[in-house]
Write an enzyme that holds these catalytic residues in place. Structure first.
Site, PDB file in Angstrom:
ATOM      1  N   LEU A 201      -4.214   3.737  -2.030  1.00  0.00           N
ATOM      2  CA  LEU A 201      -3.316   2.602  -2.173  1.00  0.00           C
ATOM      3  C   LEU A 201      -4.054   1.366  -1.676  1.00  0.00           C
ATOM      4  CD1 LEU A 201       0.082   4.026  -0.792  1.00  0.00           C
ATOM      5  CD2 LEU A 201      -0.542   3.657  -3.187  1.00  0.00           C
ATOM      6  N   ASP A 202      -3.776   0.216  -2.290  1.00  0.00           N
ATOM      7  CA  ASP A 202      -4.370  -1.025  -1.815  1.00  0.00           C
ATOM      8  C   ASP A 202      -4.023  -1.224  -0.341  1.00  0.00           C
ATOM      9  OD1 ASP A 202      -5.340  -1.518  -4.329  1.00  0.00           O
ATOM     10  OD2 ASP A 202      -3.773  -2.947  -4.874  1.00  0.00           O
ATOM     11  N   LYS A 203      -4.860  -1.973   0.341  1.00  0.00           N
ATOM     12  CA  LYS A 203      -4.688  -2.177   1.781  1.00  0.00           C
ATOM     13  C   LYS A 203      -3.303  -2.727   2.118  1.00  0.00           C
ATOM     14  CE  LYS A 203      -6.996  -4.294   5.763  1.00  0.00           C
ATOM     15  NZ  LYS A 203      -8.192  -5.061   6.205  1.00  0.00           N
TER      16      LYS A 203
ATOM     17  N   THR B 264      -0.586  -2.525   0.237  1.00  0.00           N
ATOM     18  CA  THR B 264       0.488  -1.722  -0.348  1.00  0.00           C
ATOM     19  C   THR B 264       0.895  -0.611   0.609  1.00  0.00           C
ATOM     20  OG1 THR B 264      -0.346  -2.165  -2.568  1.00  0.00           O
ATOM     21  CG2 THR B 264       1.177  -0.317  -2.324  1.00  0.00           C
TER      22      THR B 264
ATOM     23  N   HIS C 258      -5.134  -2.633  -9.233  1.00  0.00           N
ATOM     24  CA  HIS C 258      -4.226  -3.772  -9.372  1.00  0.00           C
ATOM     25  C   HIS C 258      -3.437  -3.741 -10.680  1.00  0.00           C
ATOM     26  CE1 HIS C 258      -6.575  -6.497  -6.300  1.00  0.00           C
ATOM     27  NE2 HIS C 258      -6.292  -5.294  -5.826  1.00  0.00           N
TER      28      HIS C 258
END
Length: 250
Positions: free
Chosen positions: A66-68, A70, A163
């Protein structure tokens, strides 16, 4: 507005408190915002989900990222066979994931599919739609609830590009709030609450200080074929944002 001073990992994380599902092969955690999935090369290397997991459980492996910024459901495999099992499900697009996002504007999404190719920018920090060189990506969107100026959206990614949800929502003119990279505007209490008074010489801060995206649910098969489904409750910041919208912007 520079929000970097607020984008810090929580201190003294107890990894076991993040676990929302666990058996002999897998655990699913509710990843907090601002904690990277993997060790970062440049920023503070003192904390990552993988490092915390291995300090607590030994030689485990993240099954995806997961993105940082998120938050939400993240699966960790406890053994190599479990990792391969889920890797194959990801490859065949058999893992079901559901994200929730708060976006700018009013939108009626009823199984709206965005099927547009994505390519990373040269610096690797963001992506763009590129029909010539991009890799195909698909996301399906549903409106959960509309507010005065914002919409809570359910996002179903069919593919898993970097993204992907953020840029696909931008294409629908529904950028995620507090996501300036893709055109998302901040949400202030003064925007949604009538007769809001800010104290003199006080800077109003946005209700959300990160991209308002949360990995809500994940569903996959265990080694024996049994279905595992885990739901990650909203973290405090996301819950506060939704509650304020419910209270003042219905």
């Amino acid at each position: 507005m520079d929000l970097s001073r607020f984008k810090k990992a929580p201190k003294n994380l107890d990894f076991k408190e993040l676990v929302i599902f666990e058996n002999d092969n897998y655990m699913v955690i509710n990843k907090p915002p601002f904690v990277p999935s993997l060790d970062e090369r440049t920023a503070d290397r003192s904390i990552s989900i993988l490092k915390l997991a291995r300090e607590t459980y030994g030689d485990v492996q993240l099954c995806h990222r997961l993105d940082k910024e998120t938050s939400g459901a993240l699966v960790i495999a406890k053994n190599p066979e479990a990792y391969r099992n889920l890797a194959m499900q990801f490859e065949h697009r058999e893992v079901q994931k559901e994200y929730h996002a708060v976006v700018n504007g009013l939108h009626d999404f009823d199984s709206i599919s965005v099927f547009l190719p994505i390519a990373p920018l040269k610096d690797g920090t963001a992506v763009r739609i590129d029909k010539a060189k991009g890799k195909m990506a698909e996301t399906i969107f549903f409106t959960i609830r509309k507010y005065t100026r914002h919409t809570l959206v359910k996002c179903i990614p069919i593919t898993g590009r970097m993204h992907q949800i953020r840029v696909h929502l931008q294409c629908l003119k529904a950028p995620i709030v507090c996501d300036p990279t893709y055109g998302g505007e901040m949400v202030f209490l003064s925007d949604i609450k009538r007769k809001f008074n800010l104290k003199n010489d006080t800077e109003e801060l946005p209700l959300m200080k990160r991209v308002a995206l949360h990995a809500h649910t994940i569903k996959f098969r265990d080694l024996d074929g049994q279905v595992i489904e885990a739901t990650a409750p909203y973290p405090n910041d996301f819950e506060v944002l939704v509650n304020q919208l419910e209270k003042f912007a219905r």
